[in-house]
Design an enzyme around this catalytic site. Structure first.
Site, PDB file in Angstrom:
ATOM      1  N   GLY A  92       0.888  -1.239   0.116  1.00 21.24           N
ATOM      2  CA  GLY A  92       0.061   0.090   0.106  1.00 21.24           C
ATOM      3  C   GLY A  92       0.867   1.225  -0.220  1.00 21.24           C
ATOM      4  O   GLY A  92       1.876   1.216  -0.226  1.00 21.24           O
ATOM      5  N   LEU A 127       0.279   3.550  -2.193  1.00 20.72           N
ATOM      6  CA  LEU A 127       0.700   3.443  -3.459  1.00 20.72           C
ATOM      7  C   LEU A 127       1.261   4.721  -4.357  1.00 20.72           C
ATOM      8  O   LEU A 127       0.732   5.298  -4.213  1.00 20.72           O
ATOM      9  CB  LEU A 127      -0.359   2.951  -4.130  1.00 20.72           C
ATOM     10  CG  LEU A 127      -0.882   1.311  -3.601  1.00 20.72           C
ATOM     11  CD1 LEU A 127      -2.035   1.092  -4.587  1.00 20.72           C
ATOM     12  CD2 LEU A 127      -0.460   0.586  -3.663  1.00 20.72           C
ATOM     13  N   GLY A 173       5.574   3.654  -9.128  1.00 19.37           N
ATOM     14  CA  GLY A 173       6.182   2.507  -9.051  1.00 19.37           C
ATOM     15  C   GLY A 173       5.073   0.832  -9.097  1.00 19.37           C
ATOM     16  O   GLY A 173       5.287   0.388  -9.465  1.00 19.37           O
ATOM     17  N   HIS A 174       3.567   1.490  -7.879  1.00 20.38           N
ATOM     18  CA  HIS A 174       3.064   0.625  -7.844  1.00 20.38           C
ATOM     19  C   HIS A 174       2.320   0.396  -8.868  1.00 20.38           C
ATOM     20  O   HIS A 174       2.031  -0.687  -9.899  1.00 20.38           O
ATOM     21  CB  HIS A 174       2.325   0.500  -6.746  1.00 20.38           C
ATOM     22  CG  HIS A 174       3.130   0.669  -5.371  1.00 20.38           C
ATOM     23  ND1 HIS A 174       2.969   1.575  -4.261  1.00 20.38           N
ATOM     24  CD2 HIS A 174       3.964  -0.614  -5.339  1.00 20.38           C
ATOM     25  CE1 HIS A 174       4.349   1.283  -3.518  1.00 20.38           C
ATOM     26  NE2 HIS A 174       3.988   0.267  -3.353  1.00 20.38           N
ATOM     27  N   GLN A 196       8.070  -9.380   7.933  1.00 16.16           N
ATOM     28  CA  GLN A 196       8.530  -9.106   7.272  1.00 16.16           C
ATOM     29  C   GLN A 196       9.736  -7.941   7.449  1.00 16.16           C
ATOM     30  O   GLN A 196      10.376  -7.133   7.309  1.00 16.16           O
ATOM     31  CB  GLN A 196       8.463  -8.576   5.203  1.00 16.16           C
ATOM     32  CG  GLN A 196       7.475  -7.524   4.953  1.00 16.16           C
ATOM     33  CD  GLN A 196       7.474  -7.708   3.611  1.00 16.16           C
ATOM     34  OE1 GLN A 196       6.571  -8.496   3.633  1.00 16.16           O
ATOM     35  NE2 GLN A 196       8.183  -6.674   2.845  1.00 16.16           N
ATOM     36  N   LYS A 219      13.269  -1.987  -8.351  1.00 14.93           N
ATOM     37  CA  LYS A 219      14.042  -1.194  -6.862  1.00 14.93           C
ATOM     38  C   LYS A 219      13.951  -2.310  -5.662  1.00 14.93           C
ATOM     39  O   LYS A 219      15.706  -1.679  -5.059  1.00 14.93           O
ATOM     40  CB  LYS A 219      12.737  -0.441  -6.409  1.00 14.93           C
ATOM     41  CG  LYS A 219      12.375  -0.013  -5.594  1.00 14.93           C
ATOM     42  CD  LYS A 219      13.319   1.750  -4.666  1.00 14.93           C
ATOM     43  CE  LYS A 219      12.813   1.294  -3.683  1.00 14.93           C
ATOM     44  NZ  LYS A 219      13.043   1.136  -2.781  1.00 14.93           N
ATOM     45  N   SER A 241       9.441   5.430  -3.098  1.00 13.61           N
ATOM     46  CA  SER A 241       8.628   4.435  -2.310  1.00 13.61           C
ATOM     47  C   SER A 241       8.155   4.776  -1.225  1.00 13.61           C
ATOM     48  O   SER A 241       8.008   6.374  -1.336  1.00 13.61           O
ATOM     49  CB  SER A 241      10.417   4.479  -1.781  1.00 13.61           C
ATOM     50  OG  SER A 241      10.387   3.413  -0.243  1.00 13.61           O
ATOM     51  N   SER A 242       7.336   4.115  -0.885  1.00 10.95           N
ATOM     52  CA  SER A 242       5.755   4.333   0.230  1.00 10.95           C
ATOM     53  C   SER A 242       6.822   4.786   1.631  1.00 10.95           C
ATOM     54  O   SER A 242       6.228   6.548   2.093  1.00 10.95           O
ATOM     55  CB  SER A 242       5.359   3.385   0.840  1.00 10.95           C
ATOM     56  OG  SER A 242       5.267   2.928  -0.363  1.00 10.95           O
TER      57      SER A 242
HETATM   58  P1  AMP Z   1       6.091  -2.349  -1.612  1.00 11.70           P
HETATM   59  O1  AMP Z   1       4.455  -1.873  -1.392  1.00 11.70           O
HETATM   60  O2  AMP Z   1       7.296  -1.553  -0.847  1.00 11.70           O
HETATM   61  O3  AMP Z   1       6.009  -3.577  -1.004  1.00 11.70           O
HETATM   62  O4  AMP Z   1       6.727  -2.322  -2.928  1.00 11.70           O
HETATM   63  C1  AMP Z   1       5.375  -3.019  -3.412  1.00 11.70           C
HETATM   64  C2  AMP Z   1       6.471  -3.770  -5.275  1.00 11.70           C
HETATM   65  O5  AMP Z   1       5.945  -2.018  -5.780  1.00 11.70           O
HETATM   66  C3  AMP Z   1       7.143  -4.410  -4.801  1.00 11.70           C
HETATM   67  O6  AMP Z   1       7.465  -5.903  -6.394  1.00 11.70           O
HETATM   68  C4  AMP Z   1       8.193  -2.885  -4.977  1.00 11.70           C
HETATM   69  O7  AMP Z   1      10.037  -3.610  -5.647  1.00 11.70           O
HETATM   70  C5  AMP Z   1       7.454  -2.774  -6.176  1.00 11.70           C
HETATM   71  N1  AMP Z   1       8.170  -1.175  -6.305  1.00 11.70           N
HETATM   72  C6  AMP Z   1       8.241  -0.314  -4.965  1.00 11.70           C
HETATM   73  N2  AMP Z   1       8.734   0.810  -5.429  1.00 11.70           N
HETATM   74  C7  AMP Z   1       9.205   1.234  -6.744  1.00 11.70           C
HETATM   75  C8  AMP Z   1       9.435   1.825  -7.090  1.00 11.70           C
HETATM   76  N3  AMP Z   1       9.645   3.066  -7.735  1.00 11.70           N
HETATM   77  N4  AMP Z   1       9.793   1.289  -9.095  1.00 11.70           N
HETATM   78  C9  AMP Z   1       8.871   0.192  -9.731  1.00 11.70           C
HETATM   79  N5  AMP Z   1       8.719  -0.616  -8.203  1.00 11.70           N
HETATM   80  C10 AMP Z   1       8.377  -0.715  -7.263  1.00 11.70           C
END
Ligand code: AMP
Length: 281
Positions: free
Chosen positions: A31, A33, A36-37, A61, A149, A185-186
């Site tokens: 979440g 979001l 990137g997401h 995690q 990422k 990044s979140s």
């Molecule tokens: P997270 O919500 O941070 O666990 O990320 C969920 C998915 O989105 C994971 O596969 C991350 O690698 C991907 N993700 C997060 N940030 C980025 C970004 N800036 N660019 C591409 N993918 C991303």
């Protein structure tokens, strides 16, 4: 967009879709979001009949309770963004729904699980693999989309999917960056204005290295990149290394058969950020 809170409801939806010959793309997230997401959702939509996104802040995690408690949660805007990205279904389980049974089994990822994020965040990859395995079993996607990422995570999930014989194709997708190059990044939401400005030094260091390949002495370039980060009082560098892109073995020259990648983790104030950049193919 359909929203499912219970795995059985999601499973019967997916079963009906698969019986109708549809392919399923899956995008797991925690979440808060950003683009990137949504880039992963859009990619999935182009390669599958439908896309399922999960939003689940996975407690196993997190190796730091404060980090888990403070993880940003923005569900209303997340739902809006997913609708806009044309997501078919959102899976939004509570913790009990995912962890009703006792968690068992430690994964062995070999060397790549023990270094970098494996070393600095003990238990992190076990938590990731545990939840990804559960999601894969519930959703049985055709393709699953992960961001590069989180480079080491992508390598590990690819390995887990293969070793468990899931038949699921794990797709690694490019990192989406802000205008100044900072990887989206979140956790960026938690940076103060001053910290956010300092965080721009991370991509600068990585792109400096990409530019230095073959031109500057290897050790000198790595030293310069590290110094550009540690010279800032707000930055606490954990690691910045150049590694073999496949094995994650640290290198001491610009050459490696699998190509080379710069990887880094650091804290800006209290906020821990990671990033990486492929330097050569
Ligand atoms: P997270 O919500 O941070 O666990 O990320 C969920 C998915 O989105 C994971 O596969 C991350 O690698 C991907 N993700 C997060 N940030 C980025 C970004 N800036 N660019 C591409 N993918 C991303």
């Amino acid at each position: 967009m359909y929203i499912f809170k219970h795995k059985l409801d999601l499973q019967s939806f997916i079963l009906a879709q698969k019986q109708a010959g549809k392919t399923v793309g899956f995008v797991p997230t925690m979440g808060a979001l950003h683009q990137g997401h949504t880039a992963l959702v859009k990619r999935s939509n182009t390669e599958n009949s439908l896309t399922v996104v999960s939003i689940f802040v996975n407690p196993t995690q997190f190796n730091n309770a404060g980090d888990l408690a403070k993880y940003p949660r923005t569900i209303d805007t997340d739902i809006e963004k997913l609708i806009e990205a044309d997501c078919t279904a959102l899976f939004l389980p509570e913790v009990d729904e995912m962890y009703e049974e006792v968690i068992s089994g430690e994964f062995d990822f070999g060397y790549i699980g023990t270094v970098y994020e494996g070393e600095y965040r003990p238990g992190h990859f076990n938590g990731v693999a545990t939840i990804v395995k559960k999601f894969f079993e519930i959703i049985t996607p055709t393709n699953a989309y992960f961001g590069k990422k989180d480079y080491q995570q992508w390598l590990i999930v690819t390995d887990v999917a293969k070793k468990l014989n899931t038949g699921i194709n794990v797709v690694g997708c490019p990192t989406i960056r802000e205008e100044d190059g900072l990887a989206m990044s979140s956790r960026n939401l938690r940076l103060s204005r001053e910290e956010r400005a300092v965080a721009g030094k991370i991509p600068k260091a990585l792109f400096y290295l990409k530019d230095a390949v073959g031109k500057t002495n290897f050790n000198e370039a790595v030293d310069n990149a590290r110094k550009s980060l540690i010279s800032d009082d707000l930055i606490e560098l954990e690691y910045l290394d150049i590694v073999d892109s496949k094995t994650l073995l640290p290198l001491n020259s610009w050459d490696s058969v699998n190509g080379i990648t710069a990887i880094t983790a650091l804290k800006v104030g209290e906020i821990r950020l990671i990033d990486n950049l492929q330097l050569t193919e």
